[in-house]
Design a protein around this motif. Structure first.
Motif, PDB file in Angstrom:
ATOM      1  N   ARG A   4       0.834  -1.211   0.000  1.00  0.00           N
ATOM      2  CA  ARG A   4       0.000   0.000   0.000  1.00  0.00           C
ATOM      3  C   ARG A   4       0.861   1.251   0.000  1.00  0.00           C
ATOM      4  N   ILE A   5       1.945   1.227   0.762  1.00  0.00           N
ATOM      5  CA  ILE A   5       2.850   2.380   0.789  1.00  0.00           C
ATOM      6  C   ILE A   5       3.528   2.526  -0.557  1.00  0.00           C
ATOM      7  N   LYS A   6       3.946   1.419  -1.131  1.00  0.00           N
ATOM      8  CA  LYS A   6       4.584   1.446  -2.449  1.00  0.00           C
ATOM      9  C   LYS A   6       3.635   2.029  -3.496  1.00  0.00           C
ATOM     10  N   GLN A   7       2.366   1.654  -3.438  1.00  0.00           N
ATOM     11  CA  GLN A   7       1.377   2.210  -4.360  1.00  0.00           C
ATOM     12  C   GLN A   7       1.240   3.725  -4.176  1.00  0.00           C
ATOM     13  N   MET A   8       1.223   4.164  -2.931  1.00  0.00           N
ATOM     14  CA  MET A   8       1.131   5.606  -2.661  1.00  0.00           C
ATOM     15  C   MET A   8       2.360   6.332  -3.210  1.00  0.00           C
ATOM     16  N   LEU A   9       3.527   5.731  -3.073  1.00  0.00           N
ATOM     17  CA  LEU A   9       4.747   6.348  -3.594  1.00  0.00           C
ATOM     18  C   LEU A   9       4.703   6.437  -5.120  1.00  0.00           C
ATOM     19  N   PHE A  10       4.219   5.374  -5.781  1.00  0.00           N
ATOM     20  CA  PHE A  10       4.070   5.399  -7.243  1.00  0.00           C
ATOM     21  C   PHE A  10       3.104   6.511  -7.665  1.00  0.00           C
ATOM     22  N   LEU A  11       1.983   6.612  -6.965  1.00  0.00           N
ATOM     23  CA  LEU A  11       0.996   7.656  -7.286  1.00  0.00           C
ATOM     24  C   LEU A  11       1.585   9.051  -7.067  1.00  0.00           C
ATOM     25  N   ALA A  12       2.337   9.210  -6.000  1.00  0.00           N
ATOM     26  CA  ALA A  12       2.969  10.510  -5.733  1.00  0.00           C
ATOM     27  C   ALA A  12       3.962  10.858  -6.843  1.00  0.00           C
ATOM     28  N   ASP A  69      16.535  -0.995  -2.911  1.00  0.00           N
ATOM     29  CA  ASP A  69      16.047  -1.533  -4.183  1.00  0.00           C
ATOM     30  C   ASP A  69      14.550  -1.280  -4.352  1.00  0.00           C
ATOM     31  N   GLN A  70      13.774  -1.502  -3.297  1.00  0.00           N
ATOM     32  CA  GLN A  70      12.327  -1.274  -3.372  1.00  0.00           C
ATOM     33  C   GLN A  70      12.011   0.194  -3.599  1.00  0.00           C
ATOM     34  N   LEU A  71      12.714   1.071  -2.906  1.00  0.00           N
ATOM     35  CA  LEU A  71      12.496   2.499  -3.089  1.00  0.00           C
ATOM     36  C   LEU A  71      12.956   2.925  -4.478  1.00  0.00           C
ATOM     37  N   GLY A  72      14.016   2.318  -4.970  1.00  0.00           N
ATOM     38  CA  GLY A  72      14.504   2.613  -6.314  1.00  0.00           C
ATOM     39  C   GLY A  72      13.508   2.223  -7.393  1.00  0.00           C
ATOM     40  N   GLN A  73      12.745   1.164  -7.183  1.00  0.00           N
ATOM     41  CA  GLN A  73      11.747   0.729  -8.158  1.00  0.00           C
ATOM     42  C   GLN A  73      10.716   1.823  -8.420  1.00  0.00           C
ATOM     43  N   VAL A  74      10.406   2.592  -7.405  1.00  0.00           N
ATOM     44  CA  VAL A  74       9.432   3.669  -7.549  1.00  0.00           C
ATOM     45  C   VAL A  74       9.914   4.689  -8.574  1.00  0.00           C
ATOM     46  N   PHE A  75      11.219   4.887  -8.647  1.00  0.00           N
ATOM     47  CA  PHE A  75      11.800   5.904  -9.529  1.00  0.00           C
ATOM     48  C   PHE A  75      12.487   5.314 -10.759  1.00  0.00           C
ATOM     49  N   ASN A  76      12.253   4.025 -11.023  1.00  0.00           N
ATOM     50  CA  ASN A  76      12.892   3.329 -12.144  1.00  0.00           C
ATOM     51  C   ASN A  76      14.414   3.435 -12.066  1.00  0.00           C
ATOM     52  N   ARG A  77      14.948   3.270 -10.880  1.00  0.00           N
ATOM     53  CA  ARG A  77      16.384   3.266 -10.631  1.00  0.00           C
ATOM     54  C   ARG A  77      16.765   1.927 -10.023  1.00  0.00           C
ATOM     55  N   SER A  78      18.062   1.650 -10.039  1.00  0.00           N
ATOM     56  CA  SER A  78      18.499   0.403  -9.410  1.00  0.00           C
ATOM     57  C   SER A  78      18.365   0.485  -7.894  1.00  0.00           C
ATOM     58  N   SER A  79      18.614   1.676  -7.324  1.00  0.00           N
ATOM     59  CA  SER A  79      18.423   1.853  -5.887  1.00  0.00           C
ATOM     60  C   SER A  79      18.237   3.326  -5.562  1.00  0.00           C
ATOM     61  N   CYS A  80      17.647   3.561  -4.409  1.00  0.00           N
ATOM     62  CA  CYS A  80      17.423   4.924  -3.931  1.00  0.00           C
ATOM     63  C   CYS A  80      17.359   4.840  -2.405  1.00  0.00           C
ATOM     64  N   ALA A  81      18.151   5.655  -1.720  1.00  0.00           N
ATOM     65  CA  ALA A  81      18.207   5.583  -0.262  1.00  0.00           C
ATOM     66  C   ALA A  81      17.222   6.518   0.417  1.00  0.00           C
TER      67      ALA A  81
END
Length: 102
Positions: A4-12, A69-81
């Motif tokens: 659910r949080i991942k979906q909210m991040l994608f929407l944002a 890695d999960q946070l990076g997926q939101v931004f189409n990156r390999s990783s994001c901290a």
């Protein structure tokens, strides 16, 4: 909860209400645009301390979510901290999900 949080991040991201990366997040905090800072659970201790310091100084809440890695997926990156939510509604929604533990 993570989905659910991942979906909210994608929407944002689609709505333009989120920025990613150390410099962009710092800039959003300094300019008063950040409403919520999201730090990956496996981010370095230095990164976690830095944004916790910014949070205490400015009053912007900081939450831990997923891996880099999960946070990076939101931004189409390999990783994001680290990322900052700049939209008030998305930040309230994410905080609500985390507090309820859905």
């Amino acid at each position: 909860m993570d989905e659910r949080i991942k979906q909210m991040l994608f929407l944002a991201r689609r709505a333009g209400g989120i920025v990613a990366g150390d410099k962009m997040v710092r800039r959003a905090i300094e300019r008063g645009r950040a409403r919520l800072v999201v730090v990956a659970r496996d981010a370095s201790a230095h990164t976690q301390r830095t944004f916790l310091f910014f949070s205490r100084r400015t009053g912007v809440p900081v939450v831990n979510f997923g891996s880099k890695d999960q946070l990076g997926q939101v931004f189409n990156r390999s990783s994001c901290a680290v990322a900052a939510i700049t939209d008030e509604n998305f930040s309230r929604g994410i905080l609500g999900i985390m507090q309820r533990g859905d």
